[in-house]
Scaffold this active site. Structure first.
Site, PDB file in Angstrom:
ATOM      1  N   HIS A 123       0.871  -1.177   0.000  1.00 51.28           N
ATOM      2  CA  HIS A 123       0.000   0.000   0.000  1.00 51.28           C
ATOM      3  C   HIS A 123       0.913   1.233   0.000  1.00 51.28           C
ATOM      4  O   HIS A 123       2.022   1.181   0.538  1.00 51.28           O
ATOM      5  CB  HIS A 123      -0.831  -0.055   1.285  1.00 51.28           C
ATOM      6  CG  HIS A 123      -1.917   0.956   1.397  1.00 51.28           C
ATOM      7  ND1 HIS A 123      -1.688   2.261   1.775  1.00 51.28           N
ATOM      8  CD2 HIS A 123      -3.252   0.857   1.194  1.00 51.28           C
ATOM      9  CE1 HIS A 123      -2.840   2.918   1.803  1.00 51.28           C
ATOM     10  NE2 HIS A 123      -3.806   2.088   1.451  1.00 51.28           N
ATOM     11  N   ASP A 200       2.720  -4.824   8.162  1.00 51.94           N
ATOM     12  CA  ASP A 200       1.522  -4.015   7.930  1.00 51.94           C
ATOM     13  C   ASP A 200       0.325  -4.954   8.061  1.00 51.94           C
ATOM     14  O   ASP A 200       0.035  -5.743   7.161  1.00 51.94           O
ATOM     15  CB  ASP A 200       1.604  -3.378   6.534  1.00 51.94           C
ATOM     16  CG  ASP A 200       0.311  -2.668   6.136  1.00 51.94           C
ATOM     17  OD1 ASP A 200      -0.692  -2.785   6.866  1.00 51.94           O
ATOM     18  OD2 ASP A 200       0.305  -2.007   5.081  1.00 51.94           O
ATOM     19  N   GLN A 203      -4.821  -5.330   6.801  1.00 50.68           N
ATOM     20  CA  GLN A 203      -5.817  -6.250   6.243  1.00 50.68           C
ATOM     21  C   GLN A 203      -5.824  -7.609   6.923  1.00 50.68           C
ATOM     22  O   GLN A 203      -6.738  -8.400   6.697  1.00 50.68           O
ATOM     23  CB  GLN A 203      -5.572  -6.459   4.747  1.00 50.68           C
ATOM     24  CG  GLN A 203      -5.759  -5.214   3.905  1.00 50.68           C
ATOM     25  CD  GLN A 203      -7.198  -4.700   3.883  1.00 50.68           C
ATOM     26  OE1 GLN A 203      -8.142  -5.448   4.086  1.00 50.68           O
ATOM     27  NE2 GLN A 203      -7.361  -3.417   3.638  1.00 50.68           N
ATOM     28  N   LYS A 226     -10.826  -0.986  10.255  1.00 52.27           N
ATOM     29  CA  LYS A 226     -10.954  -2.202   9.436  1.00 52.27           C
ATOM     30  C   LYS A 226     -11.313  -3.400  10.314  1.00 52.27           C
ATOM     31  O   LYS A 226     -11.402  -4.532   9.863  1.00 52.27           O
ATOM     32  CB  LYS A 226      -9.664  -2.455   8.665  1.00 52.27           C
ATOM     33  CG  LYS A 226      -9.407  -1.366   7.620  1.00 52.27           C
ATOM     34  CD  LYS A 226      -8.151  -1.609   6.847  1.00 52.27           C
ATOM     35  CE  LYS A 226      -7.656  -0.389   6.112  1.00 52.27           C
ATOM     36  NZ  LYS A 226      -8.300  -0.139   4.830  1.00 52.27           N
ATOM     37  N   CYS A 364      -4.701   2.371  -3.766  1.00 54.45           N
ATOM     38  CA  CYS A 364      -3.464   2.880  -3.140  1.00 54.45           C
ATOM     39  C   CYS A 364      -2.305   1.911  -3.339  1.00 54.45           C
ATOM     40  O   CYS A 364      -1.440   1.767  -2.456  1.00 54.45           O
ATOM     41  CB  CYS A 364      -3.656   3.181  -1.655  1.00 54.45           C
ATOM     42  SG  CYS A 364      -4.751   4.551  -1.353  1.00 54.45           S
TER      43      CYS A 364
HETATM   44  N1  PMP Z   1      -1.949  -0.896   4.476  1.00 48.13           N
HETATM   45  C1  PMP Z   1      -2.921  -1.625   3.923  1.00 48.13           C
HETATM   46  C2  PMP Z   1      -2.625  -3.000   3.438  1.00 48.13           C
HETATM   47  C3  PMP Z   1      -4.211  -1.100   3.822  1.00 48.13           C
HETATM   48  O1  PMP Z   1      -5.187  -1.834   3.284  1.00 48.13           O
HETATM   49  C4  PMP Z   1      -4.456   0.213   4.306  1.00 48.13           C
HETATM   50  C5  PMP Z   1      -5.836   0.823   4.179  1.00 48.13           C
HETATM   51  N2  PMP Z   1      -6.419   0.662   2.914  1.00 48.13           N
HETATM   52  C6  PMP Z   1      -3.406   0.915   4.875  1.00 48.13           C
HETATM   53  C7  PMP Z   1      -2.165   0.335   4.940  1.00 48.13           C
HETATM   54  C8  PMP Z   1      -3.597   2.297   5.419  1.00 48.13           C
HETATM   55  O2  PMP Z   1      -4.507   2.275   6.467  1.00 48.13           O
HETATM   56  P1  PMP Z   1      -5.142   3.616   7.046  1.00 48.13           P
HETATM   57  O3  PMP Z   1      -5.646   4.393   5.861  1.00 48.13           O
HETATM   58  O4  PMP Z   1      -6.231   3.160   7.952  1.00 48.13           O
HETATM   59  O5  PMP Z   1      -4.057   4.355   7.747  1.00 48.13           O
END
Ligand code: PMP
Length: 407
Positions: A123, A200, A203, A226, A364
Site C-alpha cells: 500500500h 503491515d 488487512q 478495518k 493505493c
Molecule cells: N496498508 C494496507 C494493506 C491497507 O489496506 C491500508 C488501508 N487501505 C493501509 C495500509 C492504510 O490504512 P489507514 O488508511 O487506515 O491508515
C-alpha cells in the site's frame, strides 16, 4: 458450528437500508468495515457520561475515562498476543503507525548505503514513508518481486536480504489482491541478518489470528476502522526493547516526564509516543469492536469469509469477460477483477446503481497495478456479515454489466 449471519447483521444498523431503491450490499470491507451498534453506543456513551481528559485528572469522570481507555489497551494486548500493554501505542491509523516508525526508528538507525526491503504489493502508506526516509538518509529502498498470481517470490527475498538490510516492512495481507504473505518465515530470515521487521497488518488483523510473540515481528501496524471499530484510530505494536531505544515521535503533553527550558526527559512507553490529548472516545469504543470479534472468534469469521470467497470465485468465473487479478493460494476475502473491455470505475458505478458497494481503482497500490499492466480493478471484499445471497445479487448484476462488452 455455523454462524447465525442474520443475527450478526442485526447488530449493524447501517446494513439495513436501501441504496437507489435496492437493499444495500456492502462489499467494500477492505476499505473499511461497518460498525456494530455497541461501538456506536460506546461512542455516544462516552460523551454522554464520561467525557473527560485522561490520566492526570483527580476527579471521577477522568478516572473513569482513563480506566476505559486503558482497558482497550489491555484488550489489544490480548488480541495480538503482546507481552505487555506498554508495547501498544495508539495512533491515527496504520499510516501513522508506519510513519512513526520511519521517523523515529528510521531516523535513528538508517544510514547511508543501508537497505530497506518492501514488496511489490505494498500500500502507498508502506512505500512513501520509506522513500522519504531513504532520500533523506541516502539509503536504498528495494522491492521484493511477486509472481503472476500475486504471491511473493520468497526465493528472491532470500537473495536480496543481506547485512545491509536494516529493515523489512511487509504487508501481511494485500488489500488489492488478498494474498497472504508468509511473514513468519520472512521475519525469521530477516532476524538472521539482524534486520528489524514491520508487519503491515491493516488487512490481516480482521481475518487472521495474530500472535506477535509467535510471529516475532518487531512492529505491527493496524487500523481500528478495518476491525469494526471507529475511524481515526490505529495501533502500533513494538517490542519493548526496540520502543525504549527509539526517540519520541512528537513533542508535547503526556509524552514527557519533566520539562524545563534547558532539558526535557521523556515518559515511559507507550506514553512517550502519545503526545497530546489522544482519541479517547474512539479508543473506548474500539473495546466493543474487539468484544464483537472475540465473541464470534477469528476462526469462525475466517471460515465464513473463506466460504464466501470461494462461492464468489465460482459464481464470477462463470461470467463472460471476468478477469481475476491476484489468484494466490493463500488469501483473505478480497476478490479483485476486471471485466474485459470495461473500465473498473464504470463497472463500480453500474453496481452502485443496484445498491452494491465495491471499490474501484488502484487501491493505493499504483506500483502493483503498473506491474500487472492495468489501471485498476474492481474489488469486492467480504466480511462476517455478508451472505451468499448478496453474492448471487452481485453475480447477476455483474453478468448483465459484462454482457455490454462481452456478447
Ligand atoms: N496498508 C494496507 C494493506 C491497507 O489496506 C491500508 C488501508 N487501505 C493501509 C495500509 C492504510 O490504512 P489507514 O488508511 O487506515 O491508515
Amino acid at each position: 458450528m455455523s454462524l447465525n449471519i442474520e443475527e450478526i447483521r442485526e447488530l449493524f444498523p447501517v446494513l439495513h437500508q436501501q441504496v437507489h431503491g435496492n437493499p444495500l450490499v456492502y462489499f467494500d470491507n477492505a476499505a473499511t468495515t461497518q460498525k456494530p451498534k455497541a461501538v456506536l453506543d460506546a461512542l455516544c456513551g462516552y460523551y454522554e457520561r464520561d467525557n473527560s481528559n485522561i490520566h492526570r485528572g483527580a476527579h471521577t469522570l477522568a478516572d473513569r475515562a482513563t480506566r476505559y481507555y486503558e482497558k482497550t489497551r489491555k484488550s489489544i494486548r490480548d488480541f495480538i498476543g503482546a507481552k505487555e500493554e506498554a508495547e501498544i501505542i495508539f495512533t491515527k491509523g496504520t499510516t501513522e503507525s508506519i510513519n512513526l516508525v520511519a521517523s523515529t526508528y528510521g531516523r535513528k538507525y538508517i544510514s547511508e548505503g543501508d537497505e530497506i526491503l518492501i514488496s511489490t504489493m505494498e500500500h502507498h502508506s508502506n512505500i512513501v514513508p520509506w522513500q522519504i526516509l531513504c532520500e533523506e538518509k541516502k539509503a536504498n529502498l528495494k522491492v521484493i518481486p511477486i509472481n503472476e498470481a500475486g504471491e511473493l517470490l520468497c526465493e528472491e527475498f532470500e537473495k536480496m536480504i543481506s547485512e545491509k538490510t536494516k529493515l523489512v516492512s511487509i504487508v501481511h495481507a494485500s488489500n488489492a489482491l488478498g494474498s497472504i504473505n508468509p511473514v513468519k518465515e520472512i521475519i525469521k530470515k530477516a532476524h538472521e541478518f539482524g534486520a528489524k521487521v514491520l508487519v503491515d497488518g491493516a488487512q490481516s488483523t480482521s481475518h487472521l489470528n495474530i500472535d506477535v510473540q509467535d510471529l516475532d515481528c518487531d512492529f505491527l501496524a493496524f487500523s481500528a476502522h478495518k476491525l469494526y471499530g471507529p475511524t481515526g484510530l490505529g495501533v502500533l505494536y513494538g517490542k519493548r526493547k526496540v520502543l525504549e531505544e527509539m526517540p519520541p515521535y512528537q513533542g508535547g503533553g503526556e509524552m514527557i516526564k519533566e520539562v524545563s527550558f534547558e532539558k526535557t526527559t521523556f515518559n515511559e512507553i507507550p506514553y512517550k509516543f502519545e503526545a497530546g490529548t489522544p482519541n479517547i472516545a474512539d479508543v473506548i469504543a474500539f473495546q466493543k469492536a474487539l468484544e464483537f470479534i472475540n465473541n464470534i472468534g477469528k476462526k469462525e469469521i475466517k471460515k465464513h469469509e473463506d466460504d464466501l470467497l470461494s462461492y464468489a470465485n465460482s459464481a464470477f468465473t462463470e461470467i463472460k469477460g471476468f478477469i481475476p487479478v491476484g489468484t494466490a493460494k493463500e488469501k483473505v476475502s478480497v476478490l479483485s477483477f476486471n471485466i474485459n473491455g470495461m473500465h473498473p470505475f464504470d463497472v463500480g458505478m453500474m453496481l452502485d446503481a443496484k445498491g452494491i458497494a465495491v471499490r474501484t481503482g488502484h487501491h493505493c497500490t499504483q506500483p502493483l497495478m503498473k506491474w500487472f499492466g492495468i489501471e485498476g480493478t474492481v474489488r469486492a471484499s467480504f466480511s462476517v456479515y455478508n451472505t451468499k445471497q448478496e453474492i448471487d445479487l452481485m453475480a447477476a448484476s455483474l453478468a448483465k454489466i459484462a454482457k455490454i462488452k462481452n456478447k
